[in-house]
Design an enzyme around this catalytic site. Sequence first.
Site, PDB file in Angstrom:
ATOM      1  N   ARG A  92      12.134   5.852   4.793  1.00 38.24           N
ATOM      2  CA  ARG A  92      13.268   6.226   5.634  1.00 38.24           C
ATOM      3  C   ARG A  92      12.883   6.683   7.029  1.00 38.24           C
ATOM      4  O   ARG A  92      13.481   6.265   8.008  1.00 38.24           O
ATOM      5  CB  ARG A  92      14.084   7.350   4.978  1.00 38.24           C
ATOM      6  CG  ARG A  92      15.119   6.872   4.011  1.00 38.24           C
ATOM      7  CD  ARG A  92      15.310   7.901   2.936  1.00 38.24           C
ATOM      8  NE  ARG A  92      14.108   7.929   2.120  1.00 38.24           N
ATOM      9  CZ  ARG A  92      13.956   7.225   1.006  1.00 38.24           C
ATOM     10  NH1 ARG A  92      14.937   6.518   0.550  1.00 38.24           N
ATOM     11  NH2 ARG A  92      12.813   7.242   0.334  1.00 38.24           N
ATOM     12  N   LYS A 121     -13.800   1.820  11.342  1.00 38.14           N
ATOM     13  CA  LYS A 121     -15.119   1.642  11.967  1.00 38.14           C
ATOM     14  C   LYS A 121     -15.683   2.976  12.436  1.00 38.14           C
ATOM     15  O   LYS A 121     -16.672   3.021  13.155  1.00 38.14           O
ATOM     16  CB  LYS A 121     -15.003   0.712  13.175  1.00 38.14           C
ATOM     17  CG  LYS A 121     -14.523  -0.686  12.860  1.00 38.14           C
ATOM     18  CD  LYS A 121     -14.676  -1.542  14.121  1.00 38.14           C
ATOM     19  CE  LYS A 121     -13.615  -2.607  14.221  1.00 38.14           C
ATOM     20  NZ  LYS A 121     -13.549  -3.180  15.569  1.00 38.14           N
TER      21      LYS A 121
HETATM   22  C1  NCD Z   1      10.174  13.695   2.940  1.00 43.78           C
HETATM   23  C2  NCD Z   1       8.794  13.857   3.519  1.00 43.78           C
HETATM   24  O1  NCD Z   1       8.123  12.870   3.820  1.00 43.78           O
HETATM   25  O2  NCD Z   1       8.408  14.994   3.691  1.00 43.78           O
HETATM   26  N1  NCD Z   1      10.660  12.385   3.016  1.00 43.78           N
HETATM   27  C3  NCD Z   1      11.312  12.001   4.159  1.00 43.78           C
HETATM   28  O3  NCD Z   1      10.754  11.985   5.233  1.00 43.78           O
HETATM   29  N2  NCD Z   1      12.617  11.725   4.056  1.00 43.78           N
HETATM   30  C4  NCD Z   1      10.330  14.286   1.586  1.00 43.78           C
HETATM   31  C5  NCD Z   1       9.408  13.853   0.494  1.00 43.78           C
HETATM   32  O4  NCD Z   1       8.528  13.017   0.672  1.00 43.78           O
HETATM   33  O5  NCD Z   1       9.588  14.379  -0.594  1.00 43.78           O
END
Ligand code: NCD
Length: 364
Positions: A92, A121
Amino acid sequence: MAIMYKENPLKSVSWEDFQKLDLSAKGAYFVREQKPYHALIAQQFTRPMLDRLCELATRIRRIAKTRGGTLFLQDLLSEKRAMLYFAQPSTRTFLSFYAACQIVGLLPAEVRDTSTSSELKGESPEDSVRTFSSYFDLIIMRHPVGGFAERIAWLLSNTDRPVPVINAGSGKDQHPTQALLDVYTLQRSFERRGGIEGKKIAFVGDLARGRTVRSLAWLLTLYPGVKQYFVAPDSLQIGPDILQFLDHAGMPYEISQDFERVIPEVDAIYMTRIQDEWDTAHESQVLDTSHFHFTKAHLTKLKSDAVIMHPLPRRKEIEAAVDSDPRAVYWRQVRNGMWIRAALILTVFQRDPEVDRYYQDLTS
Ligand code: NCD
């Protein structure tokens, strides 16, 4: 139109002195002309900045409804290019930044797998990012090391290509743009109920290692009267640093393990997954976290106008049968992310007044 920034505050401070600063004091170094230039930590945002970003996101969203509006937006930053450097998995955040760049016409490029870059590298990540800054006008980055995006922003500020840096998730520490989209979602959800002020918001799950919670808990201190509930097993409870922030800001909060009791009390429930990628000895796998799952049966306990949120990805924290309930807003959160990130990018490049002018014409 090239923007000539009058200041580059990060240039005026040594890395050692900068690191010693309080998070709240660091914010001033990321701002230019009173607007975020770098977006690195939740603590850099003020309430007027949040209100403005939400307003802008809504304007962009409305303008994008027509072909003419879409073409207008796509022209705004068509002379610029962005590098999306994602050294940790992402669906996302990566895609919404990608789509946000497309909305405002900025051409995106990506490095997602450092095993295909010269880091294999032996090049340092610092040198990699400096290379990106030679070709691109904005760096959007996700990195496993907390504070690394700040280090990069400081480093680039002292080169002849001091391009803006946006933190798209750093270690277990911060995820400021997720917090922005969460605030935007809360604001839209409570639009007809007096806004976010005074609402009760519960965070549930892995609060010790969930960076989205850490960033959002701080942003919520900018909304008077918000009470936060931290619902988690002891070993995954929110860090003392966040509680100190809340104490300092005089914000009420409750620490609890009793999810069943909290559900009917709150206006928003923010579910999170167990962040077991940070386990050192599979410790969270032996933990029974089923008491911290939101099930279809819980819907009857929840206030009729409350919302259920999740930064996603989810596992079992929210039963899929909950998705069709109107109070489940996590898929709306996903889309809101695209709009608020487009708003942030335009603000970084100080092109937001053009959106206002177009919007005024549209609505007059
Ligand atoms: C979150 C993250 O990467 O911290 N995801 C996101 O960016 N929507 C939450 C998660 O990974 O649990």
